[in-house]
Design a protein around this motif. Sequence first.
Motif, PDB file in Angstrom:
ATOM      1  N   TYR A 167      -3.657  21.648  10.756  1.00 52.50           N
ATOM      2  CA  TYR A 167      -2.641  21.732   9.655  1.00 52.50           C
ATOM      3  C   TYR A 167      -2.383  20.612   8.703  1.00 52.50           C
ATOM      4  CZ  TYR A 167       1.576  23.617   7.752  1.00 52.50           C
ATOM      5  OH  TYR A 167       2.547  24.171   6.758  1.00 52.50           O
ATOM      6  N   VAL A 168      -2.055  19.351   9.617  1.00 55.34           N
ATOM      7  CA  VAL A 168      -1.838  18.191   8.627  1.00 55.34           C
ATOM      8  C   VAL A 168      -3.111  17.859   7.840  1.00 55.34           C
ATOM      9  CG1 VAL A 168       0.071  17.294  10.149  1.00 55.34           C
ATOM     10  CG2 VAL A 168      -2.453  16.413  10.362  1.00 55.34           C
ATOM     11  N   GLY A 169      -4.448  18.368   8.422  1.00 52.74           N
ATOM     12  CA  GLY A 169      -5.473  17.846   7.555  1.00 52.74           C
ATOM     13  C   GLY A 169      -5.817  18.825   6.621  1.00 52.74           C
ATOM     14  N   ARG A 170      -5.045  19.825   6.565  1.00 57.66           N
ATOM     15  CA  ARG A 170      -5.330  21.127   5.530  1.00 57.66           C
ATOM     16  C   ARG A 170      -6.818  21.627   5.975  1.00 57.66           C
ATOM     17  NH1 ARG A 170      -1.744  21.198   1.329  1.00 57.66           N
ATOM     18  NH2 ARG A 170      -2.469  23.179   0.890  1.00 57.66           N
ATOM     19  N   LEU A 171      -7.094  21.914   7.283  1.00 53.87           N
ATOM     20  CA  LEU A 171      -8.539  22.588   7.652  1.00 53.87           C
ATOM     21  C   LEU A 171      -8.401  24.148   7.684  1.00 53.87           C
ATOM     22  CD1 LEU A 171      -9.252  19.673  10.206  1.00 53.87           C
ATOM     23  CD2 LEU A 171     -10.150  19.943   7.761  1.00 53.87           C
ATOM     24  N   ASP A 178       0.970  28.999   2.369  1.00 54.46           N
ATOM     25  CA  ASP A 178       0.478  27.701   1.555  1.00 54.46           C
ATOM     26  C   ASP A 178       1.640  26.572   1.786  1.00 54.46           C
ATOM     27  OD1 ASP A 178      -1.863  28.827   0.948  1.00 54.46           O
ATOM     28  OD2 ASP A 178      -0.855  29.775  -0.953  1.00 54.46           O
ATOM     29  N   SER A 179       1.178  25.505   2.369  1.00 56.91           N
ATOM     30  CA  SER A 179       2.194  24.405   2.303  1.00 56.91           C
ATOM     31  C   SER A 179       2.067  23.449   1.275  1.00 56.91           C
ATOM     32  CB  SER A 179       1.907  23.525   3.645  1.00 56.91           C
ATOM     33  OG  SER A 179       2.750  22.396   3.691  1.00 56.91           O
ATOM     34  N   ASP A 180       3.220  22.937   0.630  1.00 54.63           N
ATOM     35  CA  ASP A 180       3.190  21.772  -0.412  1.00 54.63           C
ATOM     36  C   ASP A 180       3.024  20.537   0.163  1.00 54.63           C
ATOM     37  OD1 ASP A 180       3.505  24.019  -2.404  1.00 54.63           O
ATOM     38  OD2 ASP A 180       5.830  23.570  -1.937  1.00 54.63           O
ATOM     39  N   ARG A 181       2.817  20.300   1.420  1.00 57.14           N
ATOM     40  CA  ARG A 181       2.652  19.036   2.140  1.00 57.14           C
ATOM     41  C   ARG A 181       1.263  18.497   1.685  1.00 57.14           C
ATOM     42  NH1 ARG A 181       6.038  17.989   6.633  1.00 57.14           N
ATOM     43  NH2 ARG A 181       7.649  19.702   6.895  1.00 57.14           N
ATOM     44  N   PRO A 182       1.144  17.136   1.427  1.00 55.18           N
ATOM     45  CA  PRO A 182      -0.044  16.725   1.238  1.00 55.18           C
ATOM     46  C   PRO A 182      -0.764  16.396   2.447  1.00 55.18           C
ATOM     47  CG  PRO A 182       1.686  14.947   1.199  1.00 55.18           C
ATOM     48  CD  PRO A 182       2.305  16.278   1.292  1.00 55.18           C
ATOM     49  N   ALA A 183      -2.188  16.514   2.417  1.00 53.99           N
ATOM     50  CA  ALA A 183      -3.115  16.239   3.674  1.00 53.99           C
ATOM     51  C   ALA A 183      -2.868  14.810   4.008  1.00 53.99           C
ATOM     52  CB  ALA A 183      -4.303  16.417   3.170  1.00 53.99           C
ATOM     53  N   ASP A 184      -2.926  14.767   5.430  1.00 47.89           N
ATOM     54  CA  ASP A 184      -2.761  13.287   6.007  1.00 47.89           C
ATOM     55  C   ASP A 184      -4.176  13.087   6.988  1.00 47.89           C
ATOM     56  OD1 ASP A 184      -2.474  11.070   7.631  1.00 47.89           O
ATOM     57  OD2 ASP A 184      -0.236  11.469   7.898  1.00 47.89           O
TER      58      ASP A 184
END
Length: 285
Positions: A167-171, A178-184
Motif C-alpha cells: 500500500y505505502v509503496g503504491r504497488l 485511490d489514495s492521495d497519500r504519496p508513495a513511501d
Amino acid sequence: MMEVGSIRIARRPFAVFLVFAIGLALSVSSLQARPVGDGIDDFGDVLDLDIEEKTAFCIAYPDLGDSREARDSNRWQEVACSGVLIWGEHHPDMFFYWARIQFRSLFLRDQVHDRLREGAEKGSIKALTALGLMEYRRNDDEQAMLDIYERAAAMGDPVAMAELGRYVGRLGYLLGHDSDRPADYERARELLEAASEMDYPLADYLLGRLHSGLRNRELAETYLRSAAEAGVRHAYDWLETMGYEVERPDDLLEFQLHVPWNAVMYRRPEHAPEGSWVHSNAAQE
C-alpha cells in the motif's frame, strides 16, 4: 529482535499452527491436504461430527471453485464453523476461519466484519490483518486499515507487513480505491524485506516490482526469480515484461489472484500445503 521502520519485531517461526484449548493438535499439511467435504453431503452429516471433527472441517482449505459442489461444501463448512464457535472451546483464530467461509457466501458477507473483529479482540493476528482490509473495503476507512496493519506487522505477521508495504509503496491495491497519500518507497522496502526474511514469497514478488519501478534491475530480477521459484506465476510475467528469459516448469504451482483480499484470507503462507492453496497447471490426483 529485528526492526521494521519504527517497529520492533520478535522473530518466531510462523509455520507453527494452532494448538486448540480442547487439545487438538493437527499438522497443516495433513489437515488441509484432505479433500474438503469428503463424506459430508448434507446438514445431518455435519451434525454427526464431533467437536474435533467439526474443527478440522472448519479450518480445512475451502473449495474456491464456482461449482454447485463447491457452494455446497462451503455451506457445510460454515455450519461446522458455527457449531465450533457456539458450542466448543476454541482458539481465537477460529473466528478468522469462520469469516473466511462466510465471505464465500453473498448472503453472509455482512457478518464477516463482525467475525473478524471478534477474533482480533480475542488475539487472532490472522483476524486482525483481515480486519484491516475490511475497514478499507467495507467502511472506506483508509487510516483504520493502516493502523491495523501497523499493529499486526508489529506482532510479526508477514502478510500484514507485505500488504502495508504494497500500500505505502503504491504497488497496486484495490480498484476504485485511490489514495492521495504519496508513495513511501523506503518504508515499503523495509516492510517487504522483513516479510521476505520470513519466507513469504509474495513479498519477494512485490520487492521485485518495487525495485523494477526504481530501476534497480539486478535486485528486481533477484527477487522476482525467487518469487517465481516459489510458485508466484505473476513473477514470471513480470520478468518477461522486463525482457528476461524465463523457463516455466510444466507443473508450475501458482499463487492465484494476488489481490489483497485473497492474500489476507486465502493465500496466507501457513495455509500453503502443496496442492491446496496453490493450483497446478498439471492435473492433480
